[in-house]
Design a protein around this motif. Structure first.
Motif: not given
Ligand SMILES: *Cc1c(COP(=O)(O)O)cnc(C)c1O
Length: 402
Positions: A120-145
């Protein structure tokens, strides 16, 4: 030596060393109860880690699995299969989202959600790719997560992490505003932080974040892997906060124990084209039949409303314990996602005392235990659990007083 301890010694040699298990080998489950190899019975307030929404081996899910196992188990996503379509229809009819992708786990669902936001960032936001997340969150165990998960203990062993994530303080809309830049394509949050300790944000936090996302034209991604499917007293937690995510991920409770995840998107964010994302097993007929049976049961029987009632009752009982035991600092949570925090690091001890008396609870922090029982538990079972917890806390208090 008992058979049980032989199995356990073998396991400790065979498996990569990723977890400290309780010294219990579970062999059977039914409803809100499980049994170990020696026939000991436990009331299960861990629920397969907030997964067994309809309890252990729920008849409707067993029946769906049996029938589907005899019919068609796996076909690949090159072909249309009916269980996935039925499940997608049920999910979109009962949420604010329009399209679905089925995965095999929560982490995989979140990976897909972030990939979609980047596209979506590539198409609509000039290539924006960063995602803001929070401390103490949990999103999973893959490297990106792991990079998305704002907890040092999960990140430290794997640095350098994939880039494109900024972790900021939870429950602080200003922190998200400050971290937003030209590179930002989205914000990803849990409506209530589960693994981080059952952290409830201020009532207007999500609304403020949603407002900011709309203002900047970036995507709001809600990770409802733990809070979704009735866990907090509504089908999805977002409705309690009066917001609508652009993308939402699900997993844990969706299949009552079978491994299935999903991410859903609003039409405007559904920007993939063929070939950009995929999975071999995701959405196969077997797991989708089980998840369809689960979700249908939850909707037909208004389980979220029951969760709200049982959860309120349970929370009130925990509050009563807090009055009786000074070392309980706080009781928090919504629906059947509750935590009890102590004024010192005794959570492991409490969990072990409960285990010895036939109750399974989770140590979510060194100083806090979490309850995430099947959504179908009764107030009678809550009474039983609270009784065991009370005895366990008494034993700990007596020990401390010598
Ligand atoms: C459990 C969890 C995940 C990860 O799910 P897996 O199925 O273990 O990959 C992601 N997000 C949240 C909020 C979770 O609670």
């Amino acid at each position: 030596m008992s058979q049980s301890s032989e199995w356990q010694e073998l396991a400790d040699k065979l498996f990569l060393n990723t977890v400290e298990r309780f010294p219990v080998t579970l062999v059977r489950g039914e409803g809100s109860r499980v049994w170990d190899e020696e026939g000991r019975e436990y009331l299960d307030f861990v629920g397969g880690w907030a997964v067994d929404s309809l309890g252990h081996c729920p008849p409707v899910v067993v029946k769906a699995l049996e029938e589907q196992a005899r019919t068609l188990i796996q076909a690949s996503n090159q072909f249309y299969t009916v269980p996935a379509i039925k499940l997608a229809l049920l999910l979109t009819e009962n949420s604010c989202l329009d399209r679905v992708f089925f995965s095999n786990s929560g982490a995989e669902a979140n990976e897909g959600a972030v990939k979609l936001a980047r596209k979506y960032g590539k198409i609509h936001l000039n290539g924006a790719y960063e995602v803001i997340t929070t401390y103490e969150s949990f999103h999973g165990r893959t490297l990106a997560m792991v990079a998305a998960t704002g907890q040092h203990k999960f990140q430290a062993p794997y640095i350098p992490l994939p880039e494109g994530f900024t972790n900021v303080e939870y429950n602080n809309p200003e922190a998200i505003k400050r971290a937003t830049s030209e590179k930002t394509c989205g914000v990803m949050l849990e409506p209530i932080q589960g693994e981080g300790g059952v952290n409830i944000p201020d009532d207007d936090y999500l609304k403020k974040v949603e407002g900011w996302c709309r203002e900047r034209g970036i995507l709001l991604i809600l990770d409802e892997v733990q809070t979704g499917i009735g866990r907090t007293g509504t089908l999805f937690a977002y409705s309690q906060y009066n917001v609508e995510p652009d993308i939402m991920s699900l997993a844990k409770g969706l299949g009552s124990g079978v491994p299935i995840g999903a991410f859903l998107a609003k039409e405007k964010a559904s920007v993939f084209v063929p070939g950009e994302h995929g999975t071999t097993f995701g959405g196969n007929p077997l797991v989708c039949a089980a998840a369809y049976a689960t979700l249908k049961y939850i909707l037909d029987n208004d389980i979220p409303r029951k969760v709200k009632q049982t959860g309120s009752y349970f929370k009130a009982e925990l509050e009563r314990l807090k009055k009786q035991f000074k070392f309980i600092r706080e009781v928090r949570g919504r629906g059947l996602l509750l935590a009890m925090e102590f004024d010192s690091e005794i959570a492991q001890k409490v969990a072990m005392e409960c285990l010895a008396r036939g109750l399974l609870v989770n140590k979510v922090k060194p100083n806090a235990i979490r309850f995430m029982p099947p959504l179908i538990i009764t107030t009678g079972e809550v009474d039983e659990a609270v009784g065991i917890l009370k005895k366990s806390l008494k034993a700990i208090r007596e020990e401390a007083n010598g």
